[in-house]
Every structure is written in structure tokens, then in C-alpha cells.
Design a protein around this motif. Structure first.
Motif, PDB file in Angstrom:
ATOM      1  N   LYS A  15       9.598   6.108   4.353  1.00  0.00           N
ATOM      2  CA  LYS A  15       9.576   6.027   5.823  1.00  0.00           C
ATOM      3  C   LYS A  15      10.964   5.735   6.391  1.00  0.00           C
ATOM      4  O   LYS A  15      11.110   5.457   7.572  1.00  0.00           O
ATOM      5  CB  LYS A  15       8.571   4.969   6.271  1.00  0.00           C
ATOM      6  CG  LYS A  15       7.114   5.358   5.977  1.00  0.00           C
ATOM      7  CD  LYS A  15       6.136   4.279   6.393  1.00  0.00           C
ATOM      8  CE  LYS A  15       4.715   4.632   5.947  1.00  0.00           C
ATOM      9  NZ  LYS A  15       3.850   3.444   5.894  1.00  0.00           N
ATOM     10  N   CYS A  17      13.078   3.136   5.980  1.00  0.00           N
ATOM     11  CA  CYS A  17      13.364   1.780   6.487  1.00  0.00           C
ATOM     12  C   CYS A  17      14.748   1.291   6.046  1.00  0.00           C
ATOM     13  O   CYS A  17      15.332   0.421   6.679  1.00  0.00           O
ATOM     14  CB  CYS A  17      12.289   0.791   6.048  1.00  0.00           C
ATOM     15  SG  CYS A  17      12.251   0.459   4.270  1.00  0.00           S
ATOM     16  N   PRO A  55       8.583  -1.027   0.532  1.00  0.00           N
ATOM     17  CA  PRO A  55       7.232  -1.302   1.045  1.00  0.00           C
ATOM     18  C   PRO A  55       6.311  -0.093   0.931  1.00  0.00           C
ATOM     19  O   PRO A  55       5.115  -0.207   1.136  1.00  0.00           O
ATOM     20  CB  PRO A  55       7.465  -1.635   2.524  1.00  0.00           C
ATOM     21  CG  PRO A  55       8.928  -1.625   2.760  1.00  0.00           C
ATOM     22  CD  PRO A  55       9.572  -0.910   1.613  1.00  0.00           C
ATOM     23  N   TYR A  57       6.431   2.268  -1.811  1.00  0.00           N
ATOM     24  CA  TYR A  57       6.267   2.741  -3.198  1.00  0.00           C
ATOM     25  C   TYR A  57       6.849   4.153  -3.385  1.00  0.00           C
ATOM     26  O   TYR A  57       6.320   4.976  -4.133  1.00  0.00           O
ATOM     27  CB  TYR A  57       4.790   2.680  -3.625  1.00  0.00           C
ATOM     28  CG  TYR A  57       4.082   1.464  -3.067  1.00  0.00           C
ATOM     29  CD1 TYR A  57       4.639   0.189  -3.234  1.00  0.00           C
ATOM     30  CD2 TYR A  57       2.892   1.562  -2.343  1.00  0.00           C
ATOM     31  CE1 TYR A  57       4.030  -0.933  -2.698  1.00  0.00           C
ATOM     32  CE2 TYR A  57       2.281   0.445  -1.808  1.00  0.00           C
ATOM     33  CZ  TYR A  57       2.855  -0.805  -1.980  1.00  0.00           C
ATOM     34  OH  TYR A  57       2.257  -1.900  -1.441  1.00  0.00           O
TER      35      TYR A  57
ATOM     36  N   ILE B  12      -4.701   5.751  -4.390  1.00  0.00           N
ATOM     37  CA  ILE B  12      -3.584   6.600  -3.942  1.00  0.00           C
ATOM     38  C   ILE B  12      -4.023   7.657  -2.926  1.00  0.00           C
ATOM     39  O   ILE B  12      -3.193   8.144  -2.172  1.00  0.00           O
ATOM     40  CB  ILE B  12      -2.801   7.249  -5.116  1.00  0.00           C
ATOM     41  CG1 ILE B  12      -3.730   7.950  -6.078  1.00  0.00           C
ATOM     42  CG2 ILE B  12      -1.948   6.241  -5.836  1.00  0.00           C
ATOM     43  CD1 ILE B  12      -2.973   8.792  -7.088  1.00  0.00           C
ATOM     44  N   LEU B  15      -2.932   6.395   0.336  1.00  0.00           N
ATOM     45  CA  LEU B  15      -1.500   6.146   0.514  1.00  0.00           C
ATOM     46  C   LEU B  15      -0.780   7.451   0.873  1.00  0.00           C
ATOM     47  O   LEU B  15      -1.273   8.516   0.519  1.00  0.00           O
ATOM     48  CB  LEU B  15      -0.902   5.544  -0.768  1.00  0.00           C
ATOM     49  CG  LEU B  15      -1.420   4.154  -1.138  1.00  0.00           C
ATOM     50  CD1 LEU B  15      -0.888   3.726  -2.510  1.00  0.00           C
ATOM     51  CD2 LEU B  15      -0.996   3.112  -0.106  1.00  0.00           C
ATOM     52  N   PRO B  16       0.398   7.406   1.529  1.00  0.00           N
ATOM     53  CA  PRO B  16       1.086   6.208   2.017  1.00  0.00           C
ATOM     54  C   PRO B  16       0.247   5.440   3.059  1.00  0.00           C
ATOM     55  O   PRO B  16      -0.540   6.033   3.779  1.00  0.00           O
ATOM     56  CB  PRO B  16       2.365   6.759   2.660  1.00  0.00           C
ATOM     57  CG  PRO B  16       2.380   8.231   2.456  1.00  0.00           C
ATOM     58  CD  PRO B  16       1.102   8.633   1.859  1.00  0.00           C
ATOM     59  N   HIS B  17       0.462   4.128   3.082  1.00  0.00           N
ATOM     60  CA  HIS B  17      -0.331   3.265   3.964  1.00  0.00           C
ATOM     61  C   HIS B  17       0.069   3.429   5.426  1.00  0.00           C
ATOM     62  O   HIS B  17       1.072   4.088   5.737  1.00  0.00           O
ATOM     63  CB  HIS B  17      -0.199   1.811   3.507  1.00  0.00           C
ATOM     64  CG  HIS B  17       1.218   1.355   3.349  1.00  0.00           C
ATOM     65  ND1 HIS B  17       2.096   1.319   4.399  1.00  0.00           N
ATOM     66  CD2 HIS B  17       1.925   0.909   2.271  1.00  0.00           C
ATOM     67  CE1 HIS B  17       3.262   0.871   3.980  1.00  0.00           C
ATOM     68  NE2 HIS B  17       3.188   0.632   2.672  1.00  0.00           N
ATOM     69  N   ILE B  18      -0.699   2.789   6.307  1.00  0.00           N
ATOM     70  CA  ILE B  18      -0.433   2.940   7.749  1.00  0.00           C
ATOM     71  C   ILE B  18       0.603   1.951   8.260  1.00  0.00           C
ATOM     72  O   ILE B  18       0.961   1.992   9.431  1.00  0.00           O
ATOM     73  CB  ILE B  18      -1.718   2.766   8.606  1.00  0.00           C
ATOM     74  CG1 ILE B  18      -2.305   1.353   8.440  1.00  0.00           C
ATOM     75  CG2 ILE B  18      -2.746   3.829   8.289  1.00  0.00           C
ATOM     76  CD1 ILE B  18      -3.098   0.889   9.645  1.00  0.00           C
ATOM     77  N   TRP B  19       1.054   1.013   7.412  1.00  0.00           N
ATOM     78  CA  TRP B  19       2.016   0.023   7.891  1.00  0.00           C
ATOM     79  C   TRP B  19       3.321   0.698   8.332  1.00  0.00           C
ATOM     80  O   TRP B  19       3.730   1.724   7.784  1.00  0.00           O
ATOM     81  CB  TRP B  19       2.279  -1.020   6.790  1.00  0.00           C
ATOM     82  CG  TRP B  19       1.078  -1.876   6.491  1.00  0.00           C
ATOM     83  CD1 TRP B  19       0.175  -2.372   7.396  1.00  0.00           C
ATOM     84  CD2 TRP B  19       0.633  -2.321   5.199  1.00  0.00           C
ATOM     85  NE1 TRP B  19      -0.798  -3.106   6.743  1.00  0.00           N
ATOM     86  CE2 TRP B  19      -0.543  -3.087   5.400  1.00  0.00           C
ATOM     87  CE3 TRP B  19       1.108  -2.159   3.908  1.00  0.00           C
ATOM     88  CZ2 TRP B  19      -1.242  -3.687   4.352  1.00  0.00           C
ATOM     89  CZ3 TRP B  19       0.411  -2.757   2.859  1.00  0.00           C
ATOM     90  CH2 TRP B  19      -0.747  -3.509   3.080  1.00  0.00           C
ATOM     91  N   CYS B  20       3.979   0.079   9.304  1.00  0.00           N
ATOM     92  CA  CYS B  20       5.216   0.645   9.868  1.00  0.00           C
ATOM     93  C   CYS B  20       6.329   0.718   8.812  1.00  0.00           C
ATOM     94  O   CYS B  20       6.284   0.015   7.802  1.00  0.00           O
ATOM     95  CB  CYS B  20       5.728  -0.231  11.004  1.00  0.00           C
ATOM     96  SG  CYS B  20       4.571  -0.519  12.340  1.00  0.00           S
ATOM     97  N   ALA B  21       7.352   1.492   9.101  1.00  0.00           N
ATOM     98  CA  ALA B  21       8.546   1.529   8.250  1.00  0.00           C
ATOM     99  C   ALA B  21       9.133   0.121   8.174  1.00  0.00           C
ATOM    100  O   ALA B  21       9.305  -0.535   9.201  1.00  0.00           O
ATOM    101  CB  ALA B  21       9.567   2.491   8.837  1.00  0.00           C
ATOM    102  N   GLY B  22       9.390  -0.347   6.975  1.00  0.00           N
ATOM    103  CA  GLY B  22      10.009  -1.656   6.790  1.00  0.00           C
ATOM    104  C   GLY B  22       9.061  -2.833   6.873  1.00  0.00           C
ATOM    105  O   GLY B  22       9.493  -3.988   6.826  1.00  0.00           O
ATOM    106  N   CYS B  23       7.759  -2.590   6.976  1.00  0.00           N
ATOM    107  CA  CYS B  23       6.787  -3.697   7.036  1.00  0.00           C
ATOM    108  C   CYS B  23       6.776  -4.435   5.708  1.00  0.00           C
ATOM    109  O   CYS B  23       6.649  -3.822   4.646  1.00  0.00           O
ATOM    110  CB  CYS B  23       5.397  -3.143   7.330  1.00  0.00           C
ATOM    111  SG  CYS B  23       4.109  -4.397   7.280  1.00  0.00           S
ATOM    112  N   ASN B  25       4.490  -6.144   4.476  1.00  0.00           N
ATOM    113  CA  ASN B  25       3.168  -6.179   3.830  1.00  0.00           C
ATOM    114  C   ASN B  25       3.102  -5.310   2.578  1.00  0.00           C
ATOM    115  O   ASN B  25       2.440  -5.658   1.605  1.00  0.00           O
ATOM    116  CB  ASN B  25       2.080  -5.736   4.812  1.00  0.00           C
ATOM    117  CG  ASN B  25       1.863  -6.745   5.927  1.00  0.00           C
ATOM    118  OD1 ASN B  25       2.468  -7.817   5.921  1.00  0.00           O
ATOM    119  ND2 ASN B  25       1.022  -6.407   6.867  1.00  0.00           N
ATOM    120  N   GLY B  26       3.796  -4.159   2.619  1.00  0.00           N
ATOM    121  CA  GLY B  26       3.790  -3.280   1.446  1.00  0.00           C
ATOM    122  C   GLY B  26       4.441  -3.951   0.247  1.00  0.00           C
ATOM    123  O   GLY B  26       4.004  -3.776  -0.892  1.00  0.00           O
ATOM    124  N   MET B  29       1.938  -6.618  -1.023  1.00  0.00           N
ATOM    125  CA  MET B  29       0.797  -6.010  -1.719  1.00  0.00           C
ATOM    126  C   MET B  29       1.221  -5.582  -3.131  1.00  0.00           C
ATOM    127  O   MET B  29       0.448  -5.709  -4.082  1.00  0.00           O
ATOM    128  CB  MET B  29       0.252  -4.809  -0.939  1.00  0.00           C
ATOM    129  CG  MET B  29      -1.005  -4.223  -1.571  1.00  0.00           C
ATOM    130  SD  MET B  29      -1.907  -3.129  -0.486  1.00  0.00           S
ATOM    131  CE  MET B  29      -0.952  -1.620  -0.608  1.00  0.00           C
TER     132      MET B  29
END
Lengths: 66, 279
Positions: A15, A17, A55, A57, B12, B15-23, B25-26, B29
């Protein structure tokens, strides 16, 4: 020492970041059009700091088949 | 094909997850996945995939239960610990792991948190603490630092924040620790210790929310926020070697409390035995 490893990047999961780029101890990575790339001069020492904090992967070390 | 870890322990197809860029949380996890992998690979740990349950509430953090490929349950807001208590009480042999957020576990779910801590029921609660309600658009949470702005505090929040780890410790939790998204290796180790601890464990992991917290508070993006954690949060071994004066502005990453209090479901099993004998 661990076996041989290689750096793998899946740009479709990146993404942009910039976390891996910022915390790479060798400044071996860069963002090109908001996607992570290994710089041409390949300074990567396979330390795995990028994988540890990506974040999404999108970058990781993989064992090379012997 | 993603990494072996992700392929093995995450769904998978989600994925990719819905979290924002740079979150952050990833990152957290992944720490949970690595901790579980290392425990599952160690036959002496007693942890197995089949006997692990992941429970979450509501919020950005709580999406994690949907991404992790374990028996999992995504519950209602604030009630992750309540559902987890029911699961553990019915099946004490299970390893019950709660993935929650600062709003989920210290605001609407605050009562469940303190009472689970007081009872010392053998859950492992991992709080993805990003100082804000991200999913709903950036309202201030009980951990938003005093003075910071949020959509519900445009002139600055004047509440004093909770320290979730200290809150749980004060409520009687037998294992409390603090980690951070930046300190991934240390945090993974703390999660492992929390899972192996028999009583109630809480690991308060400082996440980063660049979208609704960092950017609005001029704390930069994900990189600057993680750099802040690197600078201001210090692993315990180094923290305790520092002078008291130097420690004052730093936040310790490590274990706050580690006690051997009786675990709740074991107490209940003993009570049942006593009651049967009394017949």
C-alpha cells in the motif's frame, strides 16, 4: 547460521506506506509509484526488518531450496 | 503466494486487509501469528491450533479475528472479553485469545476487562491500542492523550488517558505487559508469554493510526509515528538500566506484573469437586 534466504516482494499487496523503506538498515529499498522495490544496487543483507514491520505482508524472506 | 507464515495462519482469500496504508494493526496481527507459530511448533508449550480460539469485538482491531485462520468469533462492541469468558468457562482446555482495541476494551468493554482481570480467568487479551476510534472516523477514545484533537474534540481533548496495562494490573490481572508496533520482536515475545501464562494476561500494544490520529495531530504518517515509538518506548532491559531522570520521559516495553494468582476455571473445578464430596 540459517539456510540461504531470498527477499520476495508482492507489489499487489503493497500500500506504499514506506515503513520498510524507512527502517531498512541498509537503505536497500525504495518506493516507485507507491510500490516497494529493491534498489538496483541490491544492498539487502536479508535481515528481515522489512518483513517484521510490513503491515500488509507484501515483503518477506523466503528459504531458498537447496 | 504470500509468506509461509501468512499462508499458514491467515485467511489469504480475505487479504490484503482493509486497514489503511501504514496501519500498525497489520504489524501486531503478524506478531500474534508469529507468537502462535512458535508456540504451536514447540511441543512443550501445550498450544495447538485445534485448541486455540480467537475472539474479537468491534473496531479496526477486531477485524483481525476474521483474517486469522483459527476457530474465531467476531462479536459485538465491547463484549469480546464477555464472549471469551463464556468460551473459556465452558472449555477451560482451550487457549482463548482476545484481539481488541482501546475503545472496545477500555470504553464500552471496560467493565468486562476489569472483572475478567479481577477473576483472573485464563484469557490472553491483546489490545491494539491506536489512541482513537478509527473505524468510525476518528473520535477520541479513553487512551487519546490529553490535548490531542479528534473529530469529537476539535479544540483538543481534556480527558486524562487510561494506561490500559496499568488499569488491568490495578484490577488484579496476573500478567500485564506493554508492547508496540515498532518493537515487533519484543511484542511477539510478550504475546508468547501472555499465552503461556495460566491466569488473565493483558498485553497493551501501542499501534499507530496515521489516518485519523497521526495526521490530525501533526504527528506525521506511519513512518514518523513508528519512529516516535522507537525513540520514546524502551525495552525493559534497557529501561531499568536508565537513571530515574532519563526514564521519566520514556515508556517501558515489557512486563508490568507477573503473579501466580489462582486461575478462575481451575478454582471452579475445585469448587465442583468439593461440592460433589459434600453430597
Amino acid at each position: 547460521m540459517v539456510g540461504k534466504k531470498m527477499l520476495v516482494i508482492d507489489q499487489s499487496w503493497c500500500k506504499g506506506c514506506g515503513i520498510c523503506v524507512a527502517f531498512c538498515p541498509k537503505q536497500a529499498l525504495e518506493l516507485v509509484e507507491e510500490k516497494v522495490c529493491l534498489k538496483a544496487d541490491n544492498e539487502c543483507v536479508l535481515c528481515g526488518q522489512c518483513e517484521l514491520r510490513c503491515p500488509d505482508y507484501a515483503i518477506w524472506l523466503e528459504d531458498l531450496e537447496e | 503466494m504470500p509468506s509461509e507464515l501468512v499462508h499458514k495462519f491467515m485467511r489469504i482469500d480475505h487479504l490484503p486487509h482493509i486497514w489503511c496504508a501504514g496501519c500498525g494493526n497489520g504489524i501486531i496481527m503478524r506478531d500474534v501469528a508469529v507468537a502462535l507459530q512458535e508456540l504451536i511448533d514447540d511441543p512443550e508449550s501445550g498450544v495447538s491450533r485445534e485448541k486455540t480460539v480467537i475472539v474479537s469485538g468491534i473496531g479496526c482491531s477486531s477485524r483481525a479475528a476474521g483474517y486469522m485462520d483459527f476457530d474465531s468469533i467476531h462479536t459485538t462492541h465491547g463484549r469480546a472479553i464477555a464472549f471469551a469468558t463464556g468460551i473459556k468457562f465452558a472449555h477451560p482446555e482451550l487457549e482463548v485469545i482476545v484481539l481488541t482495541g482501546d475503545g472496545d476494551c477500555s470504553a464500552i468493554g471496560g467493565n468486562h476487562l476489569i472483572h475478567a482481570a479481577r477473576r483472573n480467568i485464563g484469557l490472553t487479551v491483546i489490545a491494539f491500542n491506536n489512541d482513537i476510534y478509527g473505524m468510525t472516523g476518528g473520535q477520541y477514545s479513553p487512551t487519546t492523550p490529553t490535548g490531542d484533537v479528534a473529530t469529537t474534540a476539535p479544540y483538543g481533548n481534556f480527558d486524562r488517558p487510561f494506561d490500559i496495562a496499568q488499569l488491568a494490573a490495578g484490577a488484579g490481572a496476573s500478567f500485564t505487559a506493554r508492547g508496540s508496533a515498532y518493537h515487533a520482536r519484543e511484542t511477539t515475545e510478550l504475546i508468547k508469554q501472555g499465552i503461556q501464562h495460566k491466569g488473565f494476561s493483558l498485553i497493551d500494544v501501542f499501534s499507530v493510526c496515521p489516518t485519523y490520529y497521526g495526521r490530525k495531530n501533526h504527528k506525521g504518517g506511519a513512518v514518523e509515528m513508528l519512529a516516535w515509538q522507537k525513540e520514546n518506548m524502551v525495552p525493559a532491559s534497557r529501561y531499568y538500566a536508565m537513571s530515574e531522570e532519563k526514564r521519566r520521559d520514556k515508556i517501558m516495553v515489557g512486563i508490568l506484573t507477573h503473579n501466580d494468582f489462582p486461575e478462575y476455571t481451575q478454582q471452579y473445578a475445585r469448587l465442583l469437586e468439593r461440592a460433589k464430596k459434600a453430597k
